[in-house]
Design a protein around this motif. Structure first.
Motif, PDB file in Angstrom:
ATOM      1  N   PRO A  49      24.021  65.914  55.071  1.00  0.00           N
ATOM      2  CA  PRO A  49      24.507  64.670  55.664  1.00  0.00           C
ATOM      3  C   PRO A  49      24.358  64.682  57.178  1.00  0.00           C
ATOM      4  O   PRO A  49      24.124  65.720  57.798  1.00  0.00           O
ATOM      5  N   ARG A  62      31.985  55.313  56.684  1.00  0.00           N
ATOM      6  CA  ARG A  62      31.282  54.033  56.573  1.00  0.00           C
ATOM      7  C   ARG A  62      32.186  52.965  55.958  1.00  0.00           C
ATOM      8  O   ARG A  62      32.250  51.824  56.449  1.00  0.00           O
ATOM      9  N   GLU A  63      32.877  53.332  54.896  1.00  0.00           N
ATOM     10  CA  GLU A  63      33.728  52.358  54.212  1.00  0.00           C
ATOM     11  C   GLU A  63      34.876  51.904  55.095  1.00  0.00           C
ATOM     12  O   GLU A  63      35.270  50.729  55.090  1.00  0.00           O
ATOM     13  N   PRO A 122      29.420  56.975  61.767  1.00  0.00           N
ATOM     14  CA  PRO A 122      29.338  57.263  60.321  1.00  0.00           C
ATOM     15  C   PRO A 122      27.947  57.670  59.849  1.00  0.00           C
ATOM     16  O   PRO A 122      27.804  58.234  58.764  1.00  0.00           O
ATOM     17  N   GLU A 123      26.909  57.426  60.671  1.00  0.00           N
ATOM     18  CA  GLU A 123      25.559  57.870  60.330  1.00  0.00           C
ATOM     19  C   GLU A 123      25.260  59.268  60.854  1.00  0.00           C
ATOM     20  O   GLU A 123      24.180  59.814  60.617  1.00  0.00           O
ATOM     21  N   GLU A 141      30.663  58.950  53.852  1.00  0.00           N
ATOM     22  CA  GLU A 141      30.847  57.725  53.100  1.00  0.00           C
ATOM     23  C   GLU A 141      32.210  57.108  53.389  1.00  0.00           C
ATOM     24  O   GLU A 141      32.336  55.877  53.532  1.00  0.00           O
ATOM     25  N   PRO A 181      28.792  64.767  52.180  1.00  0.00           N
ATOM     26  CA  PRO A 181      28.507  63.334  52.071  1.00  0.00           C
ATOM     27  C   PRO A 181      29.750  62.477  51.912  1.00  0.00           C
ATOM     28  O   PRO A 181      29.775  61.334  52.393  1.00  0.00           O
ATOM     29  N   ALA A 182      30.782  62.996  51.231  1.00  0.00           N
ATOM     30  CA  ALA A 182      31.978  62.191  50.986  1.00  0.00           C
ATOM     31  C   ALA A 182      32.664  61.789  52.287  1.00  0.00           C
ATOM     32  O   ALA A 182      33.179  60.666  52.415  1.00  0.00           O
TER      33      ALA A 182
END
Length: 544
Positions: free
Chosen positions: A415, A24-25, A93-94, A21, A17-18
């Motif tokens: 993820p 996305r950021e 990112p998804e 994330e 997940p990191a």
């Protein structure tokens, strides 16, 4: 992170997940590198592409690079593989797919980086797509009829290569499960294919089998040796020996077992505990050497990771060979691996894919549940012990089987696209086959009902299946016409050993069933009994 990442200049992240994330950021796409330790192309891409400073800088600046060992994370592999290794996949990112390729040299890689960056800047998340296998809720269901087996026999006849053996006229895969199906229904095809595999895919110096041949004539073999593929071929050659009495088939299986129990054996704690390593890398230069030159050369690297699914197949194969030959080595190593896997990778019925000092793999994958269960049900028939077989089956049925009867490939909780379920045919059939064994061994109809649901879940597509999934047709046939040989005396008795050698490989042999005789049941009906091996042969051949 695998040890080969250090050969590159890319700042790799672990899958998780990191990483998503972070993408996305930062508003950046993800570069997913799917590699395996046995692939020469993966090592070449590390050295030539990912180690090039300007390419690495481009990747580190414009993407979130993630590296995944496809053997250790099959749930990622099956969702993102581009047809082979390495797989170079660009994600939003998804977790949806922008584009992908297999091996890319420096020039090709620069081109795809520019293309992906342009697509991402102009379309963003909208450019991502979901593979077709993840777009449907369940496979097409249907009725389990005799036509499934008939259609597969027709496929065998249509696809068989009369000139060179094997099926297909391009790349030649050994297809051991197809060989087993053909041994009962098209034996000449099966034996000619076994002979081609013996001649072209067997490493006569070091032992074991290569993966496949690139040419129709079985030429240009891929020299990697994977545990699961070798185990499947040991089993196929053992069955070939059972049906033909051909000594060369027994010797080929024996030589492969020697390879598995030496080059791929990993002692885990002490002299009595151990299991099988996952693979040995391919190296064409090494494999072109003769035996004397190989003795002074460094052999290809062995990945000593102990995988649940691959060891399940090895236990199944060695127990099968021991059943036909009384081979003590095969029996002993099957027992040792079974105990190690049951003690270290199975807890409350859930199988963990692998476990090392540094990392623990995913738990509850369908392929692990299926193959460990198959190893346990085969060793139950041969050795008289089932271990955690029922717990493994119960866990899979409770957590992975849907109302339609189909099985999901594992918990949908990761993820990216790992949050979506797949319904893989191959793993489903392996589980269903093992469940049929367990239904007879445990005398519990629930397991047969679960197997029927799994096979029926794909029956609507059976007319479109090719020879590579002949195992589906074989399991459908077992569902319709089950054969069970219940042997009263304990495992290892003369009558039990005769039952293992004489019964065909699609019949379940149940040891220690009570009494002094062996009783054959077909379609649930008692059709014959015997108290001595000679009489048993007559019962099984219909001459009683």
């Amino acid at each position: 992170m695998d040890q080969f990442a250090a050969e590159t200049k890319v700042e790799w992240r672990e899958w998780g997940p990191a990483a998503f994330e972070a993408a996305r950021e930062a508003g950046k796409p993800i570069l997913l590198a799917l590699t395996v330790p046995w692939s020469p192309e993966c090592r070449e891409m590390d050295r030539k592409t990912y180690a090039e400073p300007r390419i690495a800088a481009n990747v580190n600046d414009g993407f979130v690079p993630v590296r995944v060992d496809g053997d250790r994370h099959p749930e990622v592999r099956e969702r993102y593989i581009m047809g082979g290794f390495p797989s170079t996949v660009f994600l939003t990112p998804e977790g949806t797919v922008l584009t992908g390729a297999t091996y890319l040299g420096p020039d090709g890689f620069r081109g795809i980086l520019d293309s992906v960056r342009e697509t991402w800047e102009t379309e963003g998340e909208a450019a991502g797509s979901v593979p077709r296998s993840l777009q449907t809720d369940a496979p097409p269901a249907g009725e389990v009829t005799a036509r499934i087996e008939e259609a597969m026999v027709e496929q065998l006849l249509a696809a068989y290569d009369e000139e060179y053996g094997g099926w297909g006229t391009d790349v030649k895969f050994p297809l051991p499960r197809t060989v087993e199906f053909a041994l009962v229904r098209a034996r000449d095809q099966a034996t000619r294919t076994l002979e081609a595999i013996q001649t072209h895919l067997r490493d006569t110096d070091d032992g074991g089998f290569y993966r496949y041949a690139n040419g129709r004539t079985w030429s240009d073999a891929r020299t990697e040796r994977l545990l699961d593929e070798n185990a499947a071929l040991v089993r196929a050659f053992a069955h070939g020996y059972r049906y033909t009495g051909e000594e060369a088939y027994r010797e080929t299986a024996e030589r492969a077992i020697e390879y598995l129990t030496t080059k791929l054996w990993v002692d885990t704690s002490g002299d009595t505990s151990g299991a099988f390593a996952g693979s040995q890398a391919g190296d064409d230069t090494y494999h072109r050497l003769d035996a004397s030159d190989r003795a002074s050369a460094d052999p290809p690297r062995v990945d000593e990771t102990v995988f649940a699914d691959r060891n399940g197949m090895a236990i199944d194969a060695l127990a099968t060979y021991a059943a036909y030959t009384d081979d003590e080595r095969a029996r002993r190593y099957a027992e040792r691996a079974r105990e190690t896997i049951a003690e270290t990778l199975v807890e409350n019925g859930a199988a963990t894919h692998y476990r090392t000092d540094e990392a623990v793999g995913p738990t509850g994958l369908l392929l692990d549940q299926a193959r460990v269960l198959q190893g346990l049900t085969t060793s139950w028939q041969v050795l008289g012990e089932g271990g955690p077989a029922r717990a493994i089956a119960d866990w899979a049925i409770e957590h992975l089987q849907t109302e339609s009867g189909a099985f999901r490939d594992g918990p949908a909780d990761g993820p990216g696209l790992c949050s979506r379920s797949q319904y893989p045919l191959d793993a489903t059939v392996e589980l269903a086959d093992a469940l049929l064994d367990l239904a007879a061994l445990a005398d519990d109809e629930r397991y047969r009902e679960a197997a029927h649901g799994a096979i029926a879940a794909f029956a609507g597509a059976s007319d479109r299946m090719g020879v590579e999934v002949a195992h589906y047709a074989a399991t459908a046939a077992r569902l319709r016409s089950p054969a069970v040989l219940r042997v009263g005396p304990r495992a290892g008795s003369d009558l039990h050993r005769a039952a293992l050698r004489l019964a065909d490989h699609e019949t379940v042999v149940v040891p220690d069933a009570g009494g002094d005789e062996a009783v054959l049941f077909e379609d649930g009906e008692r059709v014959g009994t015997a108290e001595e091996p000679a009489g048993l042969e007559a019962v099984l051949t219909g001459d009683a």
